[in-house]
Scaffold this active site. Sequence first.
Site, short mmCIF file in Angstrom:
data_model
loop_
_atom_site.label_atom_id
_atom_site.label_comp_id
_atom_site.label_asym_id
_atom_site.label_seq_id
_atom_site.Cartn_x
_atom_site.Cartn_y
_atom_site.Cartn_z
CE1 TYR A 1 -4.41 -1.05 -0.10
CE2 TYR A 1 -3.28 -3.00 0.74
CZ TYR A 1 -4.38 -2.41 0.15
OH TYR A 1 -5.45 -3.17 -0.21
CD GLU B 1 -6.87 -5.87 0.90
OE1 GLU B 1 -5.64 -5.81 0.97
OE2 GLU B 1 -7.55 -5.15 0.13
CB SER C 1 -15.97 -19.45 -10.68
OG SER C 1 -16.05 -18.08 -10.99
N GLY D 1 -21.94 -18.46 -21.78
CA GLY D 1 -20.60 -19.01 -22.04
C GLY D 1 -19.99 -19.62 -20.80
CB VAL D 2 -16.49 -19.76 -19.54
CG1 VAL D 2 -16.03 -18.32 -19.27
CG2 VAL D 2 -15.78 -20.74 -18.62
N GLY D 3 -19.39 -18.32 -18.13
CA GLY D 3 -20.03 -17.81 -16.91
C GLY D 3 -20.85 -18.87 -16.19
CG PHE E 1 -15.64 -14.78 -15.49
CD1 PHE E 1 -16.10 -14.83 -14.19
CD2 PHE E 1 -15.77 -15.92 -16.28
CE1 PHE E 1 -16.68 -15.98 -13.66
CE2 PHE E 1 -16.34 -17.08 -15.77
CZ PHE E 1 -16.80 -17.10 -14.46
C1 FAD Z 1 -13.96 -13.56 -10.30
C2 FAD Z 1 -13.49 -14.22 -11.56
C3 FAD Z 1 -13.85 -15.52 -11.83
C4 FAD Z 1 -13.45 -16.11 -13.02
N1 FAD Z 1 -13.82 -17.41 -13.27
C5 FAD Z 1 -13.46 -18.00 -14.42
C6 FAD Z 1 -13.84 -19.34 -14.71
O1 FAD Z 1 -14.50 -19.99 -13.91
N2 FAD Z 1 -13.45 -19.89 -15.88
C7 FAD Z 1 -12.71 -19.19 -16.79
O2 FAD Z 1 -12.37 -19.74 -17.84
N3 FAD Z 1 -12.34 -17.90 -16.55
C8 FAD Z 1 -12.68 -17.31 -15.38
N4 FAD Z 1 -12.28 -16.02 -15.13
C9 FAD Z 1 -11.42 -15.33 -16.10
C10 FAD Z 1 -9.95 -15.69 -15.84
O3 FAD Z 1 -9.54 -15.15 -14.60
C11 FAD Z 1 -9.01 -15.12 -16.91
O4 FAD Z 1 -9.26 -13.75 -17.06
C12 FAD Z 1 -9.15 -15.84 -18.23
O5 FAD Z 1 -8.82 -17.20 -18.08
C13 FAD Z 1 -8.24 -15.22 -19.29
O6 FAD Z 1 -6.94 -15.27 -18.81
P1 FAD Z 1 -5.73 -15.52 -19.82
O7 FAD Z 1 -4.48 -15.34 -19.06
O8 FAD Z 1 -5.91 -16.77 -20.57
O9 FAD Z 1 -5.93 -14.36 -20.86
P2 FAD Z 1 -5.22 -12.94 -20.85
O10 FAD Z 1 -3.80 -13.08 -21.29
O11 FAD Z 1 -5.48 -12.30 -19.54
O12 FAD Z 1 -6.05 -12.26 -22.01
C14 FAD Z 1 -7.46 -12.00 -21.86
C15 FAD Z 1 -8.05 -11.61 -23.21
O13 FAD Z 1 -7.47 -10.40 -23.64
C16 FAD Z 1 -7.04 -10.56 -24.98
N5 FAD Z 1 -5.84 -9.70 -25.16
C17 FAD Z 1 -4.59 -9.96 -24.72
N6 FAD Z 1 -3.76 -8.97 -25.04
C18 FAD Z 1 -4.51 -8.06 -25.72
C19 FAD Z 1 -4.23 -6.82 -26.32
N7 FAD Z 1 -3.00 -6.30 -26.31
N8 FAD Z 1 -5.26 -6.17 -26.93
C20 FAD Z 1 -6.51 -6.67 -26.96
N9 FAD Z 1 -6.83 -7.87 -26.40
C21 FAD Z 1 -5.84 -8.54 -25.79
C22 FAD Z 1 -6.72 -12.03 -25.16
O14 FAD Z 1 -6.87 -12.42 -26.51
C23 FAD Z 1 -7.80 -12.65 -24.30
O15 FAD Z 1 -8.98 -12.83 -25.04
C24 FAD Z 1 -12.68 -15.40 -13.94
C25 FAD Z 1 -12.29 -14.09 -13.65
C26 FAD Z 1 -12.68 -13.51 -12.48
C27 FAD Z 1 -12.27 -12.09 -12.19
C1 HEM Z 2 -6.27 2.25 -1.58
C2 HEM Z 2 -5.61 1.65 -2.53
C3 HEM Z 2 -6.23 0.78 -3.60
C4 HEM Z 2 -7.39 0.92 -4.29
C5 HEM Z 2 -8.43 2.02 -4.18
C6 HEM Z 2 -7.49 -0.21 -5.19
C7 HEM Z 2 -8.53 -0.43 -6.06
C8 HEM Z 2 -8.67 -1.52 -6.87
C9 HEM Z 2 -9.80 -1.79 -7.74
C10 HEM Z 2 -11.01 -0.90 -7.91
C11 HEM Z 2 -9.58 -2.97 -8.35
C12 HEM Z 2 -10.52 -3.67 -9.34
C13 HEM Z 2 -11.40 -4.58 -8.54
C14 HEM Z 2 -12.42 -5.36 -9.36
O1 HEM Z 2 -12.12 -5.81 -10.43
O2 HEM Z 2 -13.53 -5.54 -8.86
C15 HEM Z 2 -8.31 -3.47 -7.88
C16 HEM Z 2 -7.72 -4.62 -8.30
C17 HEM Z 2 -6.42 -4.93 -8.04
N1 HEM Z 2 -5.58 -4.32 -7.15
FE1 HEM Z 2 -6.01 -2.72 -6.05
N2 HEM Z 2 -6.38 -0.99 -5.03
C18 HEM Z 2 -5.59 -0.43 -4.08
C19 HEM Z 2 -4.39 -0.92 -3.62
C20 HEM Z 2 -3.71 -1.96 -4.19
C21 HEM Z 2 -2.40 -2.39 -3.82
C22 HEM Z 2 -1.56 -1.81 -2.69
C23 HEM Z 2 -2.05 -3.43 -4.64
C24 HEM Z 2 -0.76 -4.18 -4.67
C25 HEM Z 2 0.33 -3.70 -5.18
C26 HEM Z 2 -3.18 -3.66 -5.52
C27 HEM Z 2 -3.25 -4.64 -6.47
C28 HEM Z 2 -4.38 -4.94 -7.20
C29 HEM Z 2 -4.44 -6.03 -8.17
C30 HEM Z 2 -3.28 -6.98 -8.52
C31 HEM Z 2 -5.72 -6.02 -8.69
C32 HEM Z 2 -6.29 -6.92 -9.79
C33 HEM Z 2 -5.81 -6.37 -11.10
C34 HEM Z 2 -6.42 -7.02 -12.32
O3 HEM Z 2 -7.22 -7.95 -12.23
O4 HEM Z 2 -6.04 -6.55 -13.39
N3 HEM Z 2 -4.16 -2.75 -5.21
N4 HEM Z 2 -7.79 -2.57 -6.98
#
Ligand code: FAD
Ligand code: HEM
Length: 397
Positions: A96, A138, A210, A274-276, A391
């Site tokens: 933080y 947390e 999930s 879909g995968v949802g 997701f």
């Molecule tokens: C709460 C939660 C639950 C989830 N549950 C599931 C689940 O049950 N099953 C599941 O399959 N997934 C789930 N997901 C999604 C999962 O976490 C990943 O986001 C997913 O698997 C894609 O990850 P990845 O690393 O394969 O793709 P990433 O590398 O993260 O890429 C994601 C997408 O972005 C595109 N992309 C990459 N780079 C670029 C770029 N430069 N410009 C434009 N597009 C780009 C890729 O083609 C791809 O389609 C969940 C996500 C969350 C937040």
């Molecule tokens: C007060 C400070 C912070 C705020 C307001 C904040 C806010 C947020 C929000 C709004 C999201 C998206 C949540 C969602 O998808 O529902 C997020 C995700 C995230 N945060 Fe923070 N955050 C804070 C501090 C931090 C810190 C200290 C770290 C660690 C270095 C961190 C790491 C991340 C990561 C890794 C994700 C997920 C990123 C992703 O999925 O792309 N955050 N945060």
Amino acid sequence: MMLSQQHIDTVKSTIPLLASAGPAITQYFYNRMFTHNPELKHVFNMTHQKTGGQPAALFNAIAAYATHIDNLEVLTGAVMRIAHKHTSFNIKPDQYAIVGHHLIETLRELAPDAFTSDVEEAWVAAYGQLADIFIKIESDLYQERAAQAGGWLDFRRFRVASKTAESELVTSFVLEPVDGGAVIGYVPGQYLGVKLHPKGNEFDEIRQYSLSTAPNGQSYRISVKREGSNNIAGVMSNYLHDHVNVGDEIEAMPPAGDFFFQDKQTPVVLISGGVGLTPMQAILDTLAKQQYAQPISYLHACAHQGQHSFDAHVNSLKEQLNLSVYTWYEQAGNEAQGVLNGMMQIDAVKDSLPLTDGEFYLCGPVGFMMFVKQQLLTLGVEADRIHYELFGPHKDV
Ligand SMILES: Cc1cc2nc3c(=O)[nH]c(=O)nc-3n(C[C@H](O)[C@H](O)[C@H](O)COP(=O)(O)OP(=O)(O)OC[C@H]3O[C@@H](n4cnc5c(N)ncnc54)[C@H](O)[C@@H]3O)c2cc1C
Ligand code: HEM
């Protein structure tokens, strides 16, 4: 530091400045942070940085904080959602300070004239207050999970015990702890933070999946869709599909997430695109175990039969549950019996749904959930009976 009324007024006075800069602030912030602290690239999802979802989510959170700084209760739901997400990445208190430093320096560099010493003092105090709130929630979540039987702190190693294709795009992985111990339970709907380092990849990757069946105390199951668009393969999902096999190890945080089944002993409607469908499988399997007596409707949409995961399993649950299943295939020409064609038009089944007293759970692509939620609202379902999971970085649907 306690926030004074002057701090609050000063933070509020900077809202127009934040609003005019928009997510460009958080984009600048992330560029700055990753340049000075590149080790954080092992923590953040760098794809979300490229696609812009995460900078937008962070900007919205900061703008909402400044707006409601004198009435933080409004933010409780959002704070809990973010805290759960953070714990799935194993975010730690000392991080933080790093984020706070880059946020303050971003404001200074982007608006040097407006960033007076009063503004700096107010934002340092305000960020400190918000950081303390997250750190406390947390830390409580980490401790609660570690204290339960089968619980743990930090990432724990898991071995893939089975790998099963569920459809053309989705494959399930059953994960057992390498240490042979038990695992804590979860509420169906919650997810695991999974970490691995794909061979040849520059960084560790962490993604959320999930849990896709009922808790059993010994293992977890996740079900992963092979992702990709515009010829860019998703990093983690493709690596899991192509290179992670039975016997291989990955790491996971304990289950997290604020989207889960709330047992109100009312009718339930599960809606997925879909995968949802993965959290819906966990909910259905858990309700089957509990012999839930209320009516359950399961509405699912996908492209075509070849992409329809868990179809036979869901239908088999009709023997144990008061379950009605409705399915839509978007692509015409491969209709299975009883399957509707095209987009999910709720009108077609509305007379069978508990519109006035049911709890509705949605998961799928953002556009799909907006489309479905709008239909539900039009049919009179109250907004607070509609729960949804995204997701990816959060958006209001
Ligand atoms: C709460 C939660 C639950 C989830 N549950 C599931 C689940 O049950 N099953 C599941 O399959 N997934 C789930 N997901 C999604 C999962 O976490 C990943 O986001 C997913 O698997 C894609 O990850 P990845 O690393 O394969 O793709 P990433 O590398 O993260 O890429 C994601 C997408 O972005 C595109 N992309 C990459 N780079 C670029 C770029 N430069 N410009 C434009 N597009 C780009 C890729 O083609 C791809 O389609 C969940 C996500 C969350 C937040
Ligand atoms: C007060 C400070 C912070 C705020 C307001 C904040 C806010 C947020 C929000 C709004 C999201 C998206 C949540 C969602 O998808 O529902 C997020 C995700 C995230 N945060 Fe923070 N955050 C804070 C501090 C931090 C810190 C200290 C770290 C660690 C270095 C961190 C790491 C991340 C990561 C890794 C994700 C997920 C990123 C992703 O999925 O792309 N955050 N945060």
